[in-house]
Design a protein around this motif. Structure first.
Motif, short mmCIF file in Angstrom:
data_model
loop_
_atom_site.label_atom_id
_atom_site.label_comp_id
_atom_site.label_asym_id
_atom_site.label_seq_id
_atom_site.Cartn_x
_atom_site.Cartn_y
_atom_site.Cartn_z
N SER A 87 0.86 -1.18 0.00
CA SER A 87 0.00 0.00 0.00
C SER A 87 0.90 1.23 0.00
N SER A 88 0.29 2.35 -0.28
CA SER A 88 1.05 3.58 -0.34
C SER A 88 0.28 4.69 0.35
N PHE A 90 0.58 7.64 -0.71
CA PHE A 90 0.43 8.63 -1.77
C PHE A 90 -0.52 8.13 -2.85
N ASP A 91 -1.26 9.04 -3.43
CA ASP A 91 -2.16 8.71 -4.53
C ASP A 91 -1.29 8.64 -5.79
N MET A 92 -1.10 7.45 -6.30
CA MET A 92 -0.19 7.24 -7.42
C MET A 92 -0.77 7.71 -8.75
N GLU A 93 -2.09 7.90 -8.84
CA GLU A 93 -2.70 8.35 -10.09
C GLU A 93 -2.36 9.80 -10.40
N THR A 94 -2.20 10.62 -9.38
CA THR A 94 -1.91 12.04 -9.61
C THR A 94 -0.43 12.34 -9.54
N ALA A 95 0.36 11.36 -9.16
CA ALA A 95 1.82 11.59 -9.03
C ALA A 95 2.50 11.61 -10.36
#
Length: 95
Positions: A87-88, A90-95
């Protein structure tokens, strides 16, 4: 309790009007009353809160690790074969 001397005291002057750099005695009295303490204790509490917020609360370290220290840590730390992120934060879609 140590004896009071003039060496460990300062003159404190209230401002004629409240501003970002000081308060009137009326404001100090209102604050002390709200906190349930005397004016001197209110001043000490305000200074303590400012000190905690502004001053470092720990001793400075020696700075970043040297490359040899990092190598020593990696050598001593248990190495696992499988490395994955489950899990992260951070939101990886907006990174």
């Amino acid at each position: 309790m140590p004896a009071r001397t003039t060496a460990n005291q300062i003159a404190f002057r209230y401002r004629s009007m409240d501003s970002a750099t000081g308060v009137t005695r009326a404001t100090a009295k209102r604050l002390a009353e709200y906190l349930g303490v005397d004016e001197t204790q209110a001043i000490h509490r305000a200074l303590h809160e400012l000190a905690v917020r502004v001053l470092p609360q720990y001793e400075a370290d020696d700075g970043p690790l040297m490359a040899t220290q990092v190598r020593q840590i990696r050598k001593r730390a248990p190495q696992r074969n499988k490395r994955s992120v489950r899990s992260s934060l951070f939101d990886m879609e907006t990174a």
